[in-house]
Each structure stands twice: as structure tokens, then as C-alpha cells.
Enzyme design. Sequence first.
Site, PDB file in Angstrom:
ATOM      1  N   GLU A 143       0.811  -1.223   0.000  1.00 14.66           N
ATOM      2  CA  GLU A 143       0.000   0.000   0.000  1.00 14.66           C
ATOM      3  C   GLU A 143       0.845   1.275   0.000  1.00 14.66           C
ATOM      4  O   GLU A 143       0.650   2.166   0.817  1.00 14.66           O
ATOM      5  CB  GLU A 143      -0.974  -0.020   1.191  1.00 14.66           C
ATOM      6  CG  GLU A 143      -1.915  -1.217   1.156  1.00 14.66           C
ATOM      7  CD  GLU A 143      -2.866  -1.295   2.342  1.00 14.66           C
ATOM      8  OE1 GLU A 143      -2.862  -0.362   3.177  1.00 14.66           O
ATOM      9  OE2 GLU A 143      -3.613  -2.289   2.445  1.00 14.66           O
ATOM     10  N   ASP A 201      -1.009  -3.898  -3.275  1.00 11.83           N
ATOM     11  CA  ASP A 201      -1.830  -2.721  -2.990  1.00 11.83           C
ATOM     12  C   ASP A 201      -3.307  -3.044  -3.242  1.00 11.83           C
ATOM     13  O   ASP A 201      -3.646  -4.056  -3.858  1.00 11.83           O
ATOM     14  CB  ASP A 201      -1.403  -1.519  -3.837  1.00 11.83           C
ATOM     15  CG  ASP A 201      -1.490  -0.203  -3.061  1.00 11.83           C
ATOM     16  OD1 ASP A 201      -2.468  -0.021  -2.300  1.00 11.83           O
ATOM     17  OD2 ASP A 201      -0.590   0.634  -3.211  1.00 11.83           O
ATOM     18  N   GLU A 246      -5.583 -10.893  -1.510  1.00 10.26           N
ATOM     19  CA  GLU A 246      -6.447 -10.709  -0.331  1.00 10.26           C
ATOM     20  C   GLU A 246      -7.921 -10.701  -0.743  1.00 10.26           C
ATOM     21  O   GLU A 246      -8.701  -9.838  -0.347  1.00 10.26           O
ATOM     22  CB  GLU A 246      -6.101  -9.404   0.400  1.00 10.26           C
ATOM     23  CG  GLU A 246      -4.644  -9.294   0.797  1.00 10.26           C
ATOM     24  CD  GLU A 246      -4.325  -8.000   1.555  1.00 10.26           C
ATOM     25  OE1 GLU A 246      -5.250  -7.372   2.112  1.00 10.26           O
ATOM     26  OE2 GLU A 246      -3.135  -7.619   1.578  1.00 10.26           O
TER      27      GLU A 246
END
Length: 367
Positions: free
Chosen positions: A165, A212, A276
Site C-alpha cells: 500500500e 496494494d 487478499e
Amino acid sequence: MFEKFIAGMQGIEIEKDIPSLREVFKGSLNIGTSVPGYDLTKPNFETELIKKHFNTVVAENCCKMMNVYKGPGEYFWDEADMFFDFAKENNLRARWHNFVWHGQCAPWIFYKDASKVNMKDFFENKVLAEDLASSEQIDKRVKDWIQSVCDRYRGQIVSYDVVNEVISDKKFALRTREDHSYWQDVMGPDYVEKAFHWAHEADPNAELVINDYNLETISEKRQAEYDFVKNLLSKKVPVSAVGLQGHINMRSSNIDFIEETIEKYASLGVKVLVTELDVSFFDHEDKSPLILSEENLKKQADFYYELFECFKRQNKKGNLSDVILWGVSDYTTWKNHFPVPGRGDAPLLFGKDGKAKPAFWKIIENV
């Protein structure tokens, strides 16, 4: 409270006579899950689901800097060791999440005097310039952190999220203190390059990932990450893969855009991982209650089907290697009560009862 919550999982039985996801996708996609921070030595229905259905695991929290790196030369390995022991005992590929992230970092690492951390000032971005570590200090601390992890677990980790991120949602450039990140301010604008080089030196055979969120939903952020990675590669920075977090929803996420995103990053000559994945029932701040009706579960299943059809196409092209779900079941998903307090969610393939949801059956239809 947490122990009581987890204790409720121990009386739930999984379905043992259904197909195994890892067997269904064997030879194509690696199918994984994040592992919540419960005691993996005590069986519960989620650990049984992991053993049956997944071939890859990543720790949801216990490998993050704030939970391991407690001070200069001071490490707490107990929970990370338990995670890697579990992976080894069950022949599971393991990922590391993560080395450098503005969230869940160790605040002391940014202070000149690591014993004088002011947590309130830190989280309010009010640390005075004279209290911040020098670039030499923090370089050493970060390099020691990466080296220590690799020395301990080298050979057990197939890929690392080296940086997580780093692109701002506001400026679509590297985060600064305005975006709650001290990394660039203290280490300098080349901190990402440094982290990748140190990780490659410490574990030259592992896959190194830049990870990210919203890359698969916001075109400006997608382009900013693309340009950033392209620049890193032009400098021979050893980036192996781009990680798309995949925190999406079944209402407004666009599968064509997701497919374009995978192909865009793969065109740089790197692999793409979905790191994720969860498919929420809601737009981000929708305050509607969770309704697990047959109609809503079917909508989610249809969305998951189209999404995995995309993943399968990209895997056949050699662009996509891994799909990691962020959580094992709806029982422990981080989306319960986030981002809307009190709002439940059901974004995964297995329900709170440990049973396979319609989405599970839909994605294995044509495999």
C-alpha cells in the site's frame, strides 16, 4: 472475549465429502487463504477447512512488523513460528505479509531514540523532525528486520509482500505523512527500491511482491502503480510480481476492469497475484443490514463464477499464478463490522457454519 469467540468454532463440523478446492485447481491456480490469529495448535473448523481446501497460507496479522519487531535487535517470534510450523506440518506453501507498510508498523522504528516513542503524536502525524530517526538509522533497522526474517524462515517462504500500500489514494503517488506514512519522509523516495534489494539479497530465490488495494477498481491508482513498477523495473529493482489485494464487492466491482488490470501489469513481464480476495455484499459504506437470502447468495455466486472464469483465463495465459482469499470463512472475516460498525458481511466461500456456500459450488462448475 476473543477466546470465547474462537471456542465457539470448535463444535462446528466441516463437510468432508465435498471436492477440495486445491485438488480442483491443481496444476493451475494456487488457491490460498489468510490465517487469523488464533491458536493453530487447537483444532477448529477453520483449520480443518484450511487443511482440506487450500495449498497456500499467509498470516493475517502475526507476521506484521508491529507484532514481531519490538525494538532494536528485539523480536517476538512465537506466533510467527506457530504459523510456519502449521504450514510445514500440513505441506502448505507460505507467503510473508509484509515487510514495509504504513499500517501496523512498529512506531519505534521511526524515532531517533527508540525508547522515547509518543504513540499519540505518532498516530496524529505530529512527530517533530528532530525526533525522527536519521536515514542511516532507519536503513539499518529495516535491513536488519528483513534479514532477520529471511534468516529465520528462508526456504519456508515462497513469496514476500515486500512493500504494501505505498500508493496514495489522494495524490496517486508515493504516500507521505499526509497519507499516514512516514516511510518516504524518513528513508527517502528510494525506500521501496532499498526494501526490494535487501529482500533479494536476503532470499534470492523467493518471489518479491509489491502489493496494494483498489488497483482493480480505480483507474488512476492502477496507472500510478503501473508507472511506478515500470520505473522500478527499468532500474533493475528485483520486483517479481504485483499483488492485487482484491477487496471488492458484488454490486459495483467490474470484472472486465479486473481482467484488464491483470493483463496490464503482466505486460510489464511480472507475474500477478490476487493476494487478499473477498467479495463483499456491500458497497464500501452502505449501512444496509446483511440479508443472506437465496437471491443474494445466488448473486454472490454468479459474481464469484465470472471472477474465477477471468482468473482461469489469465492463468492459462501465464499472467496469474495465485488467488489468496482474505479469510477462511465468514465466521472470522475482517469485513464483519468494517468499514461500517455493527454491519456484518459474508464475503467468503464458506459460511459461519463451516459449510460451502453457493459461490463455492459455482466456481468449481467448469474446472
